[in-house]
Write a protein that holds these residues in place. Structure first.
Motif, PDB file in Angstrom:
ATOM      1  N   ARG A 114      -9.222   7.689   3.181  1.00  0.00           N
ATOM      2  CA  ARG A 114      -8.303   8.606   3.989  1.00  0.00           C
ATOM      3  C   ARG A 114      -7.390  10.340   3.528  1.00  0.00           C
ATOM      4  O   ARG A 114      -7.636  11.287   3.917  1.00  0.00           O
ATOM      5  CB  ARG A 114      -7.244   8.350   4.246  1.00  0.00           C
ATOM      6  N   MET A 115      -6.477   9.957   2.349  1.00  0.00           N
ATOM      7  CA  MET A 115      -5.947  10.809   1.637  1.00  0.00           C
ATOM      8  C   MET A 115      -7.261  12.142   0.857  1.00  0.00           C
ATOM      9  O   MET A 115      -6.947  13.287   0.478  1.00  0.00           O
ATOM     10  CB  MET A 115      -5.401  10.336  -0.146  1.00  0.00           C
ATOM     11  N   ALA A 128       0.714  -1.537  -0.253  1.00  0.00           N
ATOM     12  CA  ALA A 128       0.241  -0.181   0.116  1.00  0.00           C
ATOM     13  C   ALA A 128       0.585   1.083  -0.093  1.00  0.00           C
ATOM     14  O   ALA A 128       0.550   2.009  -0.340  1.00  0.00           O
ATOM     15  CB  ALA A 128      -0.626  -0.050   1.801  1.00  0.00           C
ATOM     16  N   GLY A 129       2.722   1.504   0.172  1.00  0.00           N
ATOM     17  CA  GLY A 129       2.740   2.314   0.277  1.00  0.00           C
ATOM     18  C   GLY A 129       3.381   2.695  -0.538  1.00  0.00           C
ATOM     19  O   GLY A 129       4.809   3.552  -1.159  1.00  0.00           O
ATOM     20  N   THR A 131      -9.024   2.445   1.212  1.00  0.00           N
ATOM     21  CA  THR A 131      -8.239   2.642   2.071  1.00  0.00           C
ATOM     22  C   THR A 131      -7.933   4.269   2.370  1.00  0.00           C
ATOM     23  O   THR A 131      -8.064   5.551   2.509  1.00  0.00           O
ATOM     24  CB  THR A 131      -8.716   1.872   2.888  1.00  0.00           C
ATOM     25  N   ARG A 132      -7.007   3.772   1.426  1.00  0.00           N
ATOM     26  CA  ARG A 132      -5.951   4.710   1.521  1.00  0.00           C
ATOM     27  C   ARG A 132      -6.506   5.835   0.539  1.00  0.00           C
ATOM     28  O   ARG A 132      -6.439   6.773   0.984  1.00  0.00           O
ATOM     29  CB  ARG A 132      -4.142   3.782   0.771  1.00  0.00           C
ATOM     30  N   VAL A 180      -1.481  11.512  -3.030  1.00  0.00           N
ATOM     31  CA  VAL A 180       0.014  11.052  -2.640  1.00  0.00           C
ATOM     32  C   VAL A 180       0.940  12.471  -2.476  1.00  0.00           C
ATOM     33  O   VAL A 180       1.343  12.617  -0.956  1.00  0.00           O
ATOM     34  CB  VAL A 180       0.869  10.408  -3.018  1.00  0.00           C
ATOM     35  N   TYR A 197      -6.240  -0.216  -1.293  1.00  0.00           N
ATOM     36  CA  TYR A 197      -5.797   1.069  -1.961  1.00  0.00           C
ATOM     37  C   TYR A 197      -6.832   1.640  -1.896  1.00  0.00           C
ATOM     38  O   TYR A 197      -7.056   3.593  -1.539  1.00  0.00           O
ATOM     39  CB  TYR A 197      -5.564   0.778  -3.648  1.00  0.00           C
TER      40      TYR A 197
END
Length: 453
Positions: free
Chosen positions: A287-288, A263-264, A283-284, A341, A281
């Motif tokens: 959140r972003m 995920a990073g 979820t990420r 990102v 992804y």
């Protein structure tokens, strides 16, 4: 008078019908080889010659009646859960006048694969392993996949795998295939279908595009198939190209795209997002987006399952950058991901996000899509979709008397009950084929909500 000598067919057959038994007894064995035609299936010339022979041999008694011609034995009509569709082998495309033709197969996209499959479904191309459609492809299950993958010839279940790469069930995407080839008896059970997407988050059923008796069809199918389920293998076409897109927000997956990197890492690929997606992804991304001012789109979450809230929040962020059209479609491409990102670009303004705790007001294009008031667009009614439009659709179907396929609900998550109820409504309008596929378009929506508040 001597009987004429002729060799029109190979009389070898294990058929026990009276006609075949008679002709095996009275006719000489063919030395020409052939492919084992049926002894009773004679040409008019052969029948005339045999009649003359019968006259010469008339002392033996009356000649039995000729049995009706029939084709070499094949598996019978399929049961409800078995395709029972034998297929031809590897052959070239059939050009004008039946002259073989072969073209160089260019790369293709997932969207093009599905669109070609839909064309045969809409045309209700009949199953016929001995016939070729106007585009040169054979009208059986493997010819159907050869057409959808845009191959340079007609393949069969024993050769299609060389054009693909194996993928896991969890990585299946629209345009991939599920293939079962039975090497010991290719005509017994061998079959291939095109994967069109999961019907819901349980991933127990998917939309299958296939050519089987009586014609090409599209329907919800249990994974991997109705029969021989454990023997099907998933493949992805080697010549897959990325989908065209602008501003880095295209939805292409490219060859072998999968959601397997940590995920990073960088952009995971378009396959990580959209209806049916369920991964870290998503979820990420949520959140972003919340950190960039789009939190009011989420009533709960963000979470790993893609919802309409993710799509609207992503679109709001894209519009905040000044992007429009396909560049603001609500699906994150490499540029959108990079902006989030790396903290680039403009945040979502409060006016765009709406009041806290509520969903933003849809843009004008959603309010009157295709000139039909209230129609939100086809993307709202696809496997994995979860939004208020599905709830509204379901309630209207029940109100109109088309809710018998709901076991509970209706609710906000699109399911097979919604699709079957929509299909019933469409068929009630007299529509058939692709016009009654169970997915509401602008005209279905207009008729369903006509004369209602």
């Amino acid at each position: 008078m001597s009987a004429p000598a002729f060799e029109e067919f190979d009389p070898e057959s294990d058929c026990d019908c009276p006609g075949c038994t008679h002709w095996r007894r009275v006719l000489p064995h063919s030395r020409t080889g052939g492919h084992g035609g049926h002894p009773a299936a004679l040409s008019p010339v052969a029948l005339a010659l045999v009649a003359a022979t019968g006259t010469v041999l008339g002392a033996a008694g009356a000649t039995p009646a000729v049995a009706a011609a029939h084709a070499p034995q094949r598996p019978g009509a399929p049961a409800a859960d078995d395709p029972g569709t034998p297929q031809g082998g590897t052959t070239p495309l059939h050009g004008p006048g039946g002259v073989p033709a072969r073209i160089k197969a260019p790369g293709t996209t997932r969207a093009e694969i599905i669109n070609r499959a839909r064309e045969w479904v809409a045309a209700q191309v009949p199953y016929n392993m001995g016939a070729y459609w106007s585009d040169g492809y054979r009208q059986d299950c493997s010819g159907f996949v050869s057409m959808a993958w845009n191959l340079g010839g007609n393949e069969w279940t024993g050769s299609l795998d060389k054009y693909g790469v194996r993928v896991a069930r969890s990585d299946l995407q629209p345009g991939d295939i599920l293939l079962f080839h039975n090497p010991s008896d290719p005509e017994k059970g061998s079959h291939v279908v095109i994967f069109g997407g999961w019907t819901d988050y349980t991933q127990s059923q998917y939309i299958a595009y296939e050519l089987t008796r009586p014609h090409a069809r599209r329907q919800a199918t249990p994974y991997a198939y109705w029969s021989n389920s454990d023997r099907y293998l998933a493949y992805r076409y080697k010549g897959l190209k990325p989908e065209p897109g602008k501003g880095g927000t295209g939805t292409g997956t490219g060859t072998g795209t999968s959601v397997t990197s940590p995920a990073g890492a960088g952009y995971p690929g378009a396959a990580a997002f959209g209806p049916g997606a369920n991964n870290a992804y998503v979820t990420r991304l949520g959140r972003m987006l919340v950190a960039r001012g789009a939190g009011s789109f989420y009533s709960s979450g963000p979470g790993p399952r893609w919802t309409d809230a993710d799509r609207r929040a992503t679109r709001a962020f894209q519009q905040a950058q000044g992007w429009t059209g396909a560049d603001a479609d609500g699906l994150p491409g490499p540029t959108t991901w990079s902006y989030l990102v790396n903290g680039k670009g403009r945040d979502v303004r409060a006016a765009s996000a709406g009041s806290p705790g509520t969903s933003a007001k849809p843009p004008a294009g959603d309010v009157a899509s295709h000139g039909v008031p209230g129609y939100p667009g086809r993307a709202m009614f696809r496997p994995g979709a979860d939004n208020d439009h599905v709830t509204r659709l379901g309630r209207q179907l029940v109100k109109k008397g088309f809710g018998k396929h709901y076991t509970r609900g209706p609710g906000s998550r699109w399911g097979e009950g919604d699709r079957r109820n929509v299909e019933a409504f469409q068929r009630a309008q007299g529509w058939r084929g692709g016009a009654a596929d169970g997915y509401p378009g602008p005209e279905t929506w207009r008729r369903l909500f006509a004369e209602t508040s």
